[in-house]
Motif scaffolding. Structure first.
Motif, mmCIF file in Angstrom:
data_model
loop_
_atom_site.group_PDB
_atom_site.id
_atom_site.type_symbol
_atom_site.label_atom_id
_atom_site.label_comp_id
_atom_site.label_asym_id
_atom_site.label_seq_id
_atom_site.Cartn_x
_atom_site.Cartn_y
_atom_site.Cartn_z
ATOM 1 N N TYR A 204 0.828 -1.190 0.000
ATOM 2 C CA TYR A 204 0.000 0.000 0.000
ATOM 3 C C TYR A 204 0.873 1.254 0.000
ATOM 4 N N LYS A 205 1.931 1.249 0.793
ATOM 5 C CA LYS A 205 2.831 2.385 0.842
ATOM 6 C C LYS A 205 3.457 2.655 -0.530
ATOM 7 N N LYS A 206 3.850 1.593 -1.189
ATOM 8 C CA LYS A 206 4.462 1.741 -2.518
ATOM 9 C C LYS A 206 3.478 2.322 -3.524
ATOM 10 N N LEU A 207 2.229 1.837 -3.506
ATOM 11 C CA LEU A 207 1.213 2.341 -4.434
ATOM 12 C C LEU A 207 0.883 3.807 -4.174
ATOM 13 N N ARG A 208 0.832 4.194 -2.892
ATOM 14 C CA ARG A 208 0.481 5.574 -2.589
ATOM 15 C C ARG A 208 1.610 6.533 -2.964
ATOM 16 N N VAL A 209 2.866 6.065 -2.825
ATOM 17 C CA VAL A 209 3.992 6.905 -3.259
ATOM 18 C C VAL A 209 3.910 7.160 -4.766
ATOM 19 N N ILE A 210 3.601 6.092 -5.528
ATOM 20 C CA ILE A 210 3.471 6.237 -6.990
ATOM 21 C C ILE A 210 2.321 7.179 -7.329
ATOM 22 N N TYR A 211 1.227 7.036 -6.632
ATOM 23 C CA TYR A 211 0.048 7.863 -6.899
ATOM 24 C C TYR A 211 0.365 9.337 -6.673
ATOM 25 N N HIS A 212 0.951 9.645 -5.527
ATOM 26 C CA HIS A 212 1.214 11.045 -5.216
ATOM 27 C C HIS A 212 2.276 11.666 -6.153
ATOM 28 N N LYS A 213 3.260 10.861 -6.574
ATOM 29 C CA LYS A 213 4.216 11.375 -7.556
ATOM 30 C C LYS A 213 3.510 11.770 -8.843
ATOM 31 N N ARG A 214 2.623 10.903 -9.321
ATOM 32 C CA ARG A 214 1.886 11.190 -10.548
ATOM 33 C C ARG A 214 0.934 12.362 -10.353
ATOM 34 N N ALA A 215 0.366 12.451 -9.178
ATOM 35 C CA ALA A 215 -0.554 13.557 -8.915
ATOM 36 C C ALA A 215 0.186 14.891 -8.911
ATOM 37 N N LEU A 216 1.363 14.921 -8.311
ATOM 38 C CA LEU A 216 2.146 16.156 -8.306
ATOM 39 C C LEU A 216 2.617 16.531 -9.719
ATOM 40 N N THR A 217 3.031 15.517 -10.466
ATOM 41 C CA THR A 217 3.447 15.783 -11.864
ATOM 42 C C THR A 217 2.277 16.321 -12.669
ATOM 43 N N HIS A 218 1.101 15.744 -12.510
ATOM 44 C CA HIS A 218 -0.094 16.192 -13.222
ATOM 45 C C HIS A 218 -0.448 17.619 -12.847
ATOM 46 N N LEU A 219 -0.355 17.942 -11.554
ATOM 47 C CA LEU A 219 -0.689 19.282 -11.108
ATOM 48 C C LEU A 219 0.311 20.311 -11.651
ATOM 49 N N ALA A 220 1.613 19.963 -11.671
ATOM 50 C CA ALA A 220 2.630 20.895 -12.182
ATOM 51 C C ALA A 220 2.464 21.126 -13.674
#
Length: 227
Positions: A204-220
């Motif tokens: 779960y920790k690994k999946l959430r790290v991937i999610y938040h990285k993609r979310a930050l990239t999408h927002l930028a």
């Protein structure tokens, strides 16, 4: 014998004067046998005389001296014949060296032109063959190449479209949603006791790290496009 500069005929010469009415030269050129001075045109032929004088080419002193060289050794009768006989004049004209040179140059140019024309005619079959080959290329190979070019152009447009900023943002959003859904499935497995807690935390920790990285990239990226 005639006195060409005295303007009169000696008493001992019984020959009558020759008429110059049939001469093919202007009155000022053809003189009577009794005088070497140019005759003065009368009122009847003054207009023709003026016209012929105006049509005479301008001869430079050098050209005139060159012509005199060919005339100085001729007798009076020979000169008179040149003035009154077109055939004799033509023969004399063609015997002059400058005229011969001009005729030689003209003949050389004519021969070269004929040779070039023959060379072009000899190359006509080759030209026809090349024209036929161009026609074949235009109708067959060119059409195939044009079709392939159109296909490649279409593929290029599709690739550029898939890598456009909007398309990349859309794909990034889809990957975020997939990661979030996978996290939810993993949580449901924990609730259903299909996996133990230690395994759940690690995945779960690994999946959430991937999610938040993609979310930050999408927002930028979205902010950059809007700005």
């Amino acid at each position: 014998m005639f006195k060409f500069w005295g303007g009169s005929q000696e008493q001992g010469d019984p020959r009558p004067q020759e008429s110059t009415t049939n001469s093919w030269y202007p009155p000022s050129v053809v003189s009577s046998p009794s005088s070497s001075r140019p005759a003065t045109p009368n009122s009847a032929n003054s207009s023709i005389y003026t016209q012929r004088v105006a049509e005479r080419p301008n001869v430079s002193p050098t050209e005139a001296a060159g012509i005199i060289v060919y005339l100085k050794d001729k007798s009076v009768d020979e000169l008179r014949k040149l003035l009154s006989d077109p055939i004799a004049y033509q023969q004399f004209l063609l015997s002059i060296d400058p005229v011969k040179n001009l005729n030689n140059v003209r003949n050389e140019l004519r021969n070269e032109t004929v040779q070039l024309a023959r060379t072009n005619l000899e190359k006509e079959p080759q030209i026809t063959e090349l024209r036929n080959q161009c026609m074949i290329i235009r109708t067959s190979e060119l059409a195939s190449a044009q079709e392939k070019l159109n296909e490649l152009t279409k593929r290029k447009a599709e690739i550029l479209k898939s890598y456009s900023p909007g398309s990349l943002l859309h794909k990034l959003q889809e990957s975020m949603n997939e990661t979030d859904e996978e996290s939810e499935r993993l949580h449901q497995q924990l609730l259903d006791k299909e996996i133990d807690l230690a395994t759940f935390v690690q995945k779960y920790k690994k999946l959430r790290v991937i999610y938040h990285k993609r979310a930050l990239t999408h927002l930028a990226a979205k902010t950059s496009l809007v700005g």
